[in-house]
Design a protein around this motif. Structure first.
Motif, short mmCIF file in Angstrom:
data_model
loop_
_atom_site.label_atom_id
_atom_site.label_comp_id
_atom_site.label_asym_id
_atom_site.label_seq_id
_atom_site.Cartn_x
_atom_site.Cartn_y
_atom_site.Cartn_z
N GLU A 41 0.93 -1.15 0.00
CA GLU A 41 -0.11 -0.04 -0.10
C GLU A 41 0.80 1.36 0.03
O GLU A 41 1.74 1.46 0.94
N ILE A 42 0.74 1.99 -0.96
CA ILE A 42 1.55 3.28 -1.21
C ILE A 42 0.65 4.38 -1.40
O ILE A 42 -0.20 4.71 -2.35
N ASP A 43 0.59 5.22 -0.26
CA ASP A 43 -0.40 6.48 -0.18
C ASP A 43 -1.87 5.89 -0.54
O ASP A 43 -2.46 6.63 -1.36
N ARG A 44 -2.13 5.07 0.31
CA ARG A 44 -3.43 4.67 0.05
C ARG A 44 -3.97 3.94 -1.18
O ARG A 44 -5.07 3.78 -1.32
N VAL A 45 -2.85 3.56 -1.79
CA VAL A 45 -3.37 2.83 -3.16
C VAL A 45 -2.49 1.57 -3.23
O VAL A 45 -1.42 1.52 -2.80
N GLU A 46 -3.19 0.43 -3.50
CA GLU A 46 -2.73 -0.97 -3.32
C GLU A 46 -2.11 -1.20 -4.76
O GLU A 46 -2.67 -1.08 -5.79
#
Length: 140
Positions: free
Chosen positions: A100-105
């Motif tokens: 998860e990077i900046d609330r993006v999977e």
């Protein structure tokens, strides 16, 4: 081929081809494309730049020796294949990891890493050959 028009258009064409090569690389799992054709497109972009600006300018723009790029790609592809052995699975079994990077999977898979390795091997090898041929052409 040392015209003003070609020298002017070559950097833009090179940039467009490099972006397109990454696009082809990343869409290769679901549609036609992948590391091999993406690497060929990227090497062609460097060859066009070399024809317009000279082999030395293309080497300087690359900043790394093309054979080093190919070697890194080979190591990356081999590592992607051997990673499955660490999990007691057959060689080249696909593995996926979710981050998860900046609330993006974001999903990273060993087939994608392998494809990136193939991309780098093809790019490095073909670029080395193209730059060697362009350098020889200028000497004669």
């Amino acid at each position: 081929m040392n015209t003003l028009i070609f020298r002017t258009v070559a950097p833009l064409l090179t940039a467009v081809m490099l972006v397109f090569s990454v696009f082809v690389l990343l869409r290769g799992h679901n549609e036609p494309g992948g590391g091999f054709i993406g690497g060929l497109i990227a090497a062609s972009a460097l060859a066009i730049y070399g024809m317009a600006m000279g082999a030395e300018a293309a080497r300087h723009a690359l900043r790394v020796h093309p054979i080093a790029v190919a070697g890194f790609g080979l190591a990356l592809a081999g590592l992607a294949g051997m990673l499955s052995l660490a999990f007691d699975l057959p060689f080249m079994t696909g593995l996926w990891a979710m981050f998860e990077i900046d609330r993006v999977e974001v999903a990273i898979s060993t087939p994608m890493v392998f494809d990136i390795g193939v991309y780098l091997v093809v790019f490095g090898t073909i670029a080395a050959v193209a730059l060697a041929l362009e350098a020889d052409e200028g000497a004669g």
